[in-house]
Design a protein around this motif. Structure first.
Motif, PDB file in Angstrom:
ATOM      1  N   SER A  50      47.985  34.425  31.735  1.00 29.83           N
ATOM      2  CA  SER A  50      48.861  34.206  32.896  1.00 29.83           C
ATOM      3  C   SER A  50      48.068  33.962  34.167  1.00 29.83           C
ATOM      4  O   SER A  50      48.655  33.783  35.240  1.00 29.83           O
ATOM      5  CB  SER A  50      49.776  35.424  33.089  1.00 29.83           C
ATOM      6  OG  SER A  50      50.586  35.625  31.954  1.00 29.83           O
ATOM      7  N   GLU A 113      57.955  37.605  16.527  1.00 27.84           N
ATOM      8  CA  GLU A 113      56.748  36.984  17.079  1.00 27.84           C
ATOM      9  C   GLU A 113      55.494  37.175  16.225  1.00 27.84           C
ATOM     10  O   GLU A 113      54.424  36.689  16.583  1.00 27.84           O
ATOM     11  CB  GLU A 113      56.508  37.522  18.495  1.00 27.84           C
ATOM     12  CG  GLU A 113      57.659  37.230  19.435  1.00 27.84           C
ATOM     13  CD  GLU A 113      57.323  37.433  20.903  1.00 27.84           C
ATOM     14  OE1 GLU A 113      56.122  37.581  21.237  1.00 27.84           O
ATOM     15  OE2 GLU A 113      58.263  37.434  21.733  1.00 27.84           O
ATOM     16  N   ASP A 116      53.961  33.797  15.022  1.00 28.93           N
ATOM     17  CA  ASP A 116      53.335  33.117  16.160  1.00 28.93           C
ATOM     18  C   ASP A 116      51.988  33.766  16.497  1.00 28.93           C
ATOM     19  O   ASP A 116      51.006  33.081  16.797  1.00 28.93           O
ATOM     20  CB  ASP A 116      54.234  33.204  17.396  1.00 28.93           C
ATOM     21  CG  ASP A 116      55.498  32.372  17.271  1.00 28.93           C
ATOM     22  OD1 ASP A 116      55.537  31.481  16.405  1.00 28.93           O
ATOM     23  OD2 ASP A 116      56.439  32.611  18.031  1.00 28.93           O
ATOM     24  N   GLU A 120      48.289  32.067  16.489  1.00 27.80           N
ATOM     25  CA  GLU A 120      47.422  32.100  17.663  1.00 27.80           C
ATOM     26  C   GLU A 120      46.084  32.737  17.313  1.00 27.80           C
ATOM     27  O   GLU A 120      45.026  32.310  17.810  1.00 27.80           O
ATOM     28  CB  GLU A 120      48.086  32.868  18.806  1.00 27.80           C
ATOM     29  CG  GLU A 120      47.260  32.827  20.094  1.00 27.80           C
ATOM     30  CD  GLU A 120      47.931  33.501  21.275  1.00 27.80           C
ATOM     31  OE1 GLU A 120      47.239  33.717  22.286  1.00 27.80           O
ATOM     32  OE2 GLU A 120      49.139  33.816  21.189  1.00 27.80           O
ATOM     33  N   ARG A 479      52.484  39.928  28.111  1.00 27.19           N
ATOM     34  CA  ARG A 479      53.299  38.879  28.748  1.00 27.19           C
ATOM     35  C   ARG A 479      54.281  39.482  29.746  1.00 27.19           C
ATOM     36  O   ARG A 479      54.426  38.979  30.869  1.00 27.19           O
ATOM     37  CB  ARG A 479      54.047  38.127  27.643  1.00 27.19           C
ATOM     38  CG  ARG A 479      54.817  36.921  28.082  1.00 27.19           C
ATOM     39  CD  ARG A 479      55.242  36.092  26.898  1.00 27.19           C
ATOM     40  NE  ARG A 479      56.487  36.524  26.282  1.00 27.19           N
ATOM     41  CZ  ARG A 479      56.607  36.877  25.010  1.00 27.19           C
ATOM     42  NH1 ARG A 479      55.551  36.886  24.223  1.00 27.19           N
ATOM     43  NH2 ARG A 479      57.787  37.239  24.520  1.00 27.19           N
ATOM     44  N   ASN A 648      63.886  36.383  26.516  1.00 31.43           N
ATOM     45  CA  ASN A 648      62.715  35.605  26.111  1.00 31.43           C
ATOM     46  C   ASN A 648      63.025  34.115  25.977  1.00 31.43           C
ATOM     47  O   ASN A 648      62.453  33.428  25.132  1.00 31.43           O
ATOM     48  CB  ASN A 648      62.184  36.150  24.779  1.00 31.43           C
ATOM     49  CG  ASN A 648      61.604  37.545  24.928  1.00 31.43           C
ATOM     50  OD1 ASN A 648      60.486  37.731  25.405  1.00 31.43           O
ATOM     51  ND2 ASN A 648      62.383  38.544  24.522  1.00 31.43           N
ATOM     52  N   LYS A 649      63.900  33.610  26.835  1.00 27.32           N
ATOM     53  CA  LYS A 649      64.284  32.199  26.757  1.00 27.32           C
ATOM     54  C   LYS A 649      63.101  31.274  26.981  1.00 27.32           C
ATOM     55  O   LYS A 649      62.927  30.274  26.273  1.00 27.32           O
ATOM     56  CB  LYS A 649      65.392  31.912  27.769  1.00 27.32           C
ATOM     57  CG  LYS A 649      66.713  32.605  27.444  1.00 27.32           C
ATOM     58  CD  LYS A 649      67.771  32.335  28.508  1.00 27.32           C
ATOM     59  CE  LYS A 649      69.077  33.062  28.178  1.00 27.32           C
ATOM     60  NZ  LYS A 649      70.110  32.844  29.226  1.00 27.32           N
ATOM     61  N   ASP A 650      62.264  31.602  27.967  1.00 29.22           N
ATOM     62  CA  ASP A 650      61.110  30.755  28.255  1.00 29.22           C
ATOM     63  C   ASP A 650      60.129  30.762  27.082  1.00 29.22           C
ATOM     64  O   ASP A 650      59.623  29.718  26.671  1.00 29.22           O
ATOM     65  CB  ASP A 650      60.414  31.234  29.532  1.00 29.22           C
ATOM     66  CG  ASP A 650      59.254  30.325  29.909  1.00 29.22           C
ATOM     67  OD1 ASP A 650      59.476  29.118  30.063  1.00 29.22           O
ATOM     68  OD2 ASP A 650      58.124  30.832  30.021  1.00 29.22           O
ATOM     69  N   TYR A 651      59.889  31.909  26.516  1.00 28.14           N
ATOM     70  CA  TYR A 651      58.993  32.013  25.369  1.00 28.14           C
ATOM     71  C   TYR A 651      59.535  31.215  24.186  1.00 28.14           C
ATOM     72  O   TYR A 651      58.800  30.466  23.530  1.00 28.14           O
ATOM     73  CB  TYR A 651      58.810  33.480  24.966  1.00 28.14           C
ATOM     74  CG  TYR A 651      57.997  33.654  23.706  1.00 28.14           C
ATOM     75  CD1 TYR A 651      56.611  33.664  23.750  1.00 28.14           C
ATOM     76  CD2 TYR A 651      58.618  33.785  22.456  1.00 28.14           C
ATOM     77  CE1 TYR A 651      55.868  33.798  22.589  1.00 28.14           C
ATOM     78  CE2 TYR A 651      57.882  33.922  21.298  1.00 28.14           C
ATOM     79  CZ  TYR A 651      56.501  33.934  21.370  1.00 28.14           C
ATOM     80  OH  TYR A 651      55.757  34.053  20.218  1.00 28.14           O
ATOM     81  N   SER A 653      61.384  28.694  24.127  1.00 29.58           N
ATOM     82  CA  SER A 653      61.315  27.239  24.341  1.00 29.58           C
ATOM     83  C   SER A 653      59.904  26.705  24.120  1.00 29.58           C
ATOM     84  O   SER A 653      59.724  25.513  23.845  1.00 29.58           O
ATOM     85  CB  SER A 653      61.777  26.897  25.754  1.00 29.58           C
ATOM     86  OG  SER A 653      60.831  27.366  26.718  1.00 29.58           O
ATOM     87  N   ARG A 654      58.905  27.607  24.196  1.00 33.07           N
ATOM     88  CA  ARG A 654      57.511  27.144  24.096  1.00 33.07           C
ATOM     89  C   ARG A 654      56.826  27.512  22.781  1.00 33.07           C
ATOM     90  O   ARG A 654      55.981  26.782  22.292  1.00 33.07           O
ATOM     91  CB  ARG A 654      56.682  27.734  25.249  1.00 33.07           C
ATOM     92  CG  ARG A 654      57.082  27.242  26.622  1.00 33.07           C
ATOM     93  CD  ARG A 654      56.213  27.838  27.710  1.00 33.07           C
ATOM     94  NE  ARG A 654      56.448  29.276  27.873  1.00 33.07           N
ATOM     95  CZ  ARG A 654      55.574  30.218  27.551  1.00 33.07           C
ATOM     96  NH1 ARG A 654      54.414  29.887  27.041  1.00 33.07           N
ATOM     97  NH2 ARG A 654      55.853  31.501  27.749  1.00 33.07           N
ATOM     98  N   TRP A 655      57.196  28.664  22.196  1.00 34.04           N
ATOM     99  CA  TRP A 655      56.366  29.231  21.142  1.00 34.04           C
ATOM    100  C   TRP A 655      56.995  29.275  19.764  1.00 34.04           C
ATOM    101  O   TRP A 655      56.289  29.364  18.776  1.00 34.04           O
ATOM    102  CB  TRP A 655      55.966  30.659  21.520  1.00 34.04           C
ATOM    103  CG  TRP A 655      54.713  30.719  22.302  1.00 34.04           C
ATOM    104  CD1 TRP A 655      54.598  30.796  23.651  1.00 34.04           C
ATOM    105  CD2 TRP A 655      53.385  30.692  21.800  1.00 34.04           C
ATOM    106  NE1 TRP A 655      53.281  30.831  24.028  1.00 34.04           N
ATOM    107  CE2 TRP A 655      52.507  30.771  22.895  1.00 34.04           C
ATOM    108  CE3 TRP A 655      52.829  30.616  20.534  1.00 34.04           C
ATOM    109  CZ2 TRP A 655      51.120  30.778  22.769  1.00 34.04           C
ATOM    110  CZ3 TRP A 655      51.441  30.624  20.396  1.00 34.04           C
ATOM    111  CH2 TRP A 655      50.616  30.696  21.509  1.00 34.04           C
TER     112      TRP A 655
END
Length: 663
Positions: A50, A113, A116, A120, A479, A648-651, A653-655
Motif C-alpha cells: 500500500s 482468499e 489467491d 501470490e 490490507r 471487500n468490493k475493491d479486492y 474486483s482486482r484479485w
C-alpha cells in the motif's frame, strides 16, 4: 559435556553481547507488525504494497521464525478452480468439528482468499507446483496445472506444497518492499492512547533479547501476529522428548499484551488432555504412521501382516487409491475432521483391541516399500522433507543413516506410549496452544480487535489453525490495517505508560542474585497449579483456589524474579505472560457453568454437557484493571457471504481468481 561439567572446568561464560539496559530508541511507522512468522510476514508484505512504512518486530529471526518457518507440506481447505467445494462448505467443516465454537469470520476470509494467497506466494518465488514433473501421471496430480493434491483426490481441496521455500521468499519480499525488520526483539506491551486501558492502540514497547535495549514503536495501526500460549499445564526444560508442535518460545505474549491493554478474547476455557507438551513423545513425523504427512501410508505388524483401512462407514478398502477418495454419498474429505460427513478413511478403529487379542503384533511399521511408487516418493522426500522440522532432523538424518524407503520399513510408536499426537496421557496434563484450535482475540470482519488501531491474524485469532489460515489472514489484516493507517493521526505516546513498562521490565535485572527465583521454577509452579486446580475435573472451589495461587504468585513471587542477562529477561517475561494466560483461563472456566464435549471442559458442579442455554462464547477483557466477563451468541458473525463481500468490493474486483482460465 553437560552444562555442569562445562561450568566446573571453565567457569560461567561471559555474556557475548554488550548490555544496553539504559539505551532507549524510538521508532515511528505507519503499520507496526508484532510477530514475524507466516502471518506477520504476509501482513507486512500486504501493508507495504500500500506504499506505507512498515515495521515488523520478531523475538527470533524473521528469516526462519514461527510455527511455519521451517516449512509445511500441505495448503489445505482451499477452494480453487479445480474443485467444486465452496468457501461456505469449508466453514461448515470447521463448524461441524467444533460444535459451532469456530472463528467463522477468519475461516471464511481464509476460504475466500487462500488460493489467491497461494498464487501470490508463487509469484514471489514459492514453489507450489510439480514443475519438474517428478510426479507426472500420479493420481494426485493435475496434469494441466501441475498442482499436487492430498487426502481427497476427487475434490482437490488440499494442496501438497514445497513449504521449505516459503519463509525465505517471504523474508526476501519483505526486504524488497522496504519493510524494516527488528530481529531478536521481543514486544512487551501495547501502548494505549492517553495511557488508558481500553484506549486506541498507538504502538508498542519492546526489548532486544541480546542487548536489553528498550524500544518504543509508534504506529498508526498495529497488527498482532504472535502465536498462542503453550506450557500452560506442562513444562519441560531439559533432556526430554518432543513436547511442542510449535516453537517453545510461543508463550502467549500477544494474548497477554492484548489482555493488559483491554482487548477482548474468547474460548480461553478450551483445553484437552494430550501427550503433546509432556516430553514423552517421539519426534513428530519421524516415526512410521498413516496420518497427516504420512497419509495414506500402509501399515503392517511385527510379522508383516497388513493393517486394514476402512472408510467413514466402516467398509473395508481394498486399494491404496481408495484411501484418498470420498465414500459413497460423502461430499468431500476434511483435513483432520472426525465428524462423520467429512471423516477421512483410517486404520480399523478397533486395532488396539485386536492387538490385545493377539490378532496383530507390536511394534507396527510403515510399509513404504509396499506402497505404489508415486505414493511412496511423495510421502518420503516431499511430505517428509517439506513439513516443518522434518527436512534436516528426519529426512536428512535418516537418509544419511542408511534408510532406504524402497526397501526399509519404519517403526511406528503407535500403542507404545510415545506417539506424539495420539498416545494417551494423564487427564490433568493438558494442552492449550500446543496443537489444534484454542482461545484468542475476537475481531470484526476487518480482523480489527475490540480496540481501535489493533488488528490480529494467524494464531493470534481465536480458534485459529493451519498454515494457509495464517498466511491468508495475515495478508488480509495487512490490507485492512493499511486503510486505517492512511486515515489515522500521528500517535502521541503517554510517557507515564512507557515508564511503568520500563520499571516492570528492568526491575528483574536489579533483584538480589542470591535470594532470587528463576523463570524455570516459576513455569514449573504455574503448570502444577493448573494441573491441580484447572485440570480435567473442575468445580468452583478448585478454580477459586487456583486463582488465589496465581494472584499470590503475582503479588509475592514475581517481584523476586532475577534475570542476569537479556536472554533470561526474555524468558522471565515469557513466563509472566504464561501466568497472565493462566489467569484468563481460570476466570473463563469459572464463567462457564456447564460442561462441554467440544471444549474439553468438565465441571463437576455443572455436569450437564452442552446444554442449549450455554451454547455461546464466553469473552474476557479488563476494564480499569478489573476482569469483565461477557457473552457472544454462537453465530455472532452473521451472514458469511454478505459480510465478506460488502467489505471487500475493491479486492474482489482486482484479485478474485478466474475459475475458467486457471494457468
Amino acid at each position: 559435556m553437560d552444562w555442569n561439567e562445562f561450568v566446573k572446568l571453565y567457569g560461567l561464560p561471559k555474556w557475548p553481547y554488550p548490555i544496553r539496559y539504559d539505551k532507549e530508541t524510538e521508532i515511528e511507522t505507519d503499520v507496526l507488525v508484532l510477530g514475524g512468522g507466516i502471518a506477520g510476514c504476509w501482513a507486512s508484505i500486504s501493508a507495504a504494497r500500500s506504499g506505507l512504512r512498515v515495521v515488523v518486530v520478531e523475538k527470533a529471526s524473521v528469516f526462519s521464525s514461527g510455527a511455519g518457518g521451517t516449512g509445511c507440506d500441505h495448503w489445505v481447505l482451499t477452494p480453487n478452480p479445480l474443485s467444486p467445494i465452496t468457501p461456505e462448505e469449508i466453514v461448515d467443516v470447521e463448524l461441524e468439528d467444533s460444535g459451532g465454537y469456530c472463528n467463522a469470520i477468519s475461516f471464511y476470509i481464509s476460504a475466500r482468499e487462500s488460493f489467491d494467497t497461494l498464487l501470490e506466494l508463487e509469484e514471489i518465488g514459492g514453489k507450489i507446483r510439480d514443475t519438474e514433473d517428478e510426479f507426472k501421471g500420479a493420481q494426485f496430480r493435475d496434469e494441466k496445472t501441475k498442482f499436487l493434491f492430498a487426502y481427497d483426490y476427487k475434490n482437490r481441496i488440499h494442496f501438497r506444497v514445497w513449504g521449505t521455500t516459503f519463509k525465505p521468499v517471504l523474508f526476501k519480499e519483505c526486504k524488497r518492499l522496504g519493510v524494516k525488520i527488528f530481529d531478536r526483539t521481543m514486544a512487551t506491551s501495547l501502548l494505549n492512547e492517553g495511557g488508558r486501558q481500553g484506549g486506541r492502540i498507538i504502538g508498542a514497547t519492546a526489548i532486544n533479547v541480546r542487548t536489553g535495549e528498550f524500544f518504543i514503536f509508534k504506529a498508526k495501526a498495529t497488527i498482532l501476529c504472535l502465536s498462542r500460549p503453550q506450557r500452560i499445564w506442562q513444562f519441560q526444560s531439559e533432556l526430554t522428548g518432543f513436547d511442542t508442535l510449535r516453537p517453545q518460545t510461543n508463550t502467549g505474549n500477544g494474548h497477554a499484551m492484548a489482555y493488559r491493554a483491554g482487548a477482548e478474547l474468547t474460548l480461553m476455557e478450551k483445553s484437552s488432555p494430550h501427550i503433546m507438551g509432556s516430553g514423552d513423545g517421539f519426534p513428530i513425523y519421524g516415526q512410521g504412521n498413516p496420518f497427516n504427512t504420512w497419509h495414506p501410508c500402509s501399515m503392517v505388524d511385527a510379522h508383516g501382516k497388513e493393517i486394514p483401512w476402512v472408510d467413514r462407514d466402516g467398509n473395508l478398502l481394498k486399494t491404496v487409491q481408495e484411501r484418498s477418495m470420498p465414500s459413497s454419498g460423502q461430499k468431500f474429505l476434511g483435513e483432520r475432521s472426525q465428524s462423520h460427513p467429512y471423516k477421512r478413511p483410517q486404520l480399523i478403529p478397533d486395532l488396539d483391541e485386536r492387538i490385545k487379542k493377539g490378532e496383530y503384533s507390536l511394534p507396527l511399521y510403515a510399509d513404504l516399500p509396499g506402497m505404489p511408487e508415486e505414493e511412496r516418493r511423495v510421502i518420503w522426500g516431499m511430505m517428509v522433507g517439506e513439513e516443518g522440522k522434518t527436512k534436516i532432523p528426519i529426512y536428512q538424518t535418516y537418509m544419511e543413516a542408511g534408510f532406504n524407503p524402497d526397501k526399509d520399513l519404519l517403526q511406528s510408536y503407535l500403542f507404545l506410549g510415545s506417539d506424539p499426537l495420539r498416545s494417551p496421557n494423564l487427564p490433568q496434563k493438558r494442552i492449550f496452544g500446543e496443537v489444534g484450535p484454542c482461545g484468542g482475540l475476537i475481531t470484526d470482519w476487518d480482523l480489527r480487535t475490540t480496540l481501535e488501531g489493533l488488528y490480529a491474524a494467524g494464531d493470534q485469532l481465536f480458534s485459529s489453525n493451519y498454515h494457509h489460515h495464517a498466511a491468508s489472514t495475515g495478508r488480509y489484516a495487512g490490507r485492512k490495517a493499511s486503510l486505517e493507517a492512511l486515515k489515522a493521526k500521528n500517535p502521541k505516546i503517554n510517557r507515564k505508560q512507557v515508564n511503568r513498562e520500563k520499571n516492570r521490565i528492568y526491575g528483574f535485572t536489579k533483584n538480589d542474585r542470591k535470594n532470587n527465583l528463576n523463570w524455570k521454577e516459576l513455569n514449573a509452579a504455574s503448570a502444577r497449579i493448573m494441573q491441580n486446580y484447572c485440570g480435567d475435573l473442575k468445580n468452583e472451589e478448585l478454580l477459586k483456589i487456583g486463582l488465589l495461587w496465581i494472584k499470590d504468585i503475582f503479588k509475592n513471587e514475581i517481584p523476586k524474579l532475577y534475570a542476569p542477562d537479556p536472554h533470561k529477561l526474555m524468558r522471565t517475561l515469557e513466563v509472566i505472560d504464561i501466568l497472565t494466560c493462566c489467569e484468563m483461563i481460570i476466570h473463563s472456566s469459572l464463567a462457564r457453568k456447564a460442561s462441554s464435549k467440544f471444549l474439553g471442559f468438565n465441571r463437576l458442579d455443572f455436569p450437564e454437557i452442552d446444554p442449549p442455554q450455554w451454547k455461546k462464547f464466553i469473552t474476557i477483557k479488563q476494564v480499569d484493571g478489573k476482569v469483565k466477563i461477557s457473552y457472544l451468541p454462537i453465530d455472532f458473525y452473521g451472514s458469511l457471504l454478505e459480510n465478506y463481500e460488502s467489505r471487500n468490493k475493491d479486492y474482489l474486483s482486482r484479485w478474485i481468481y478466474n475459475r475458467k482460465n486457471i494457468k
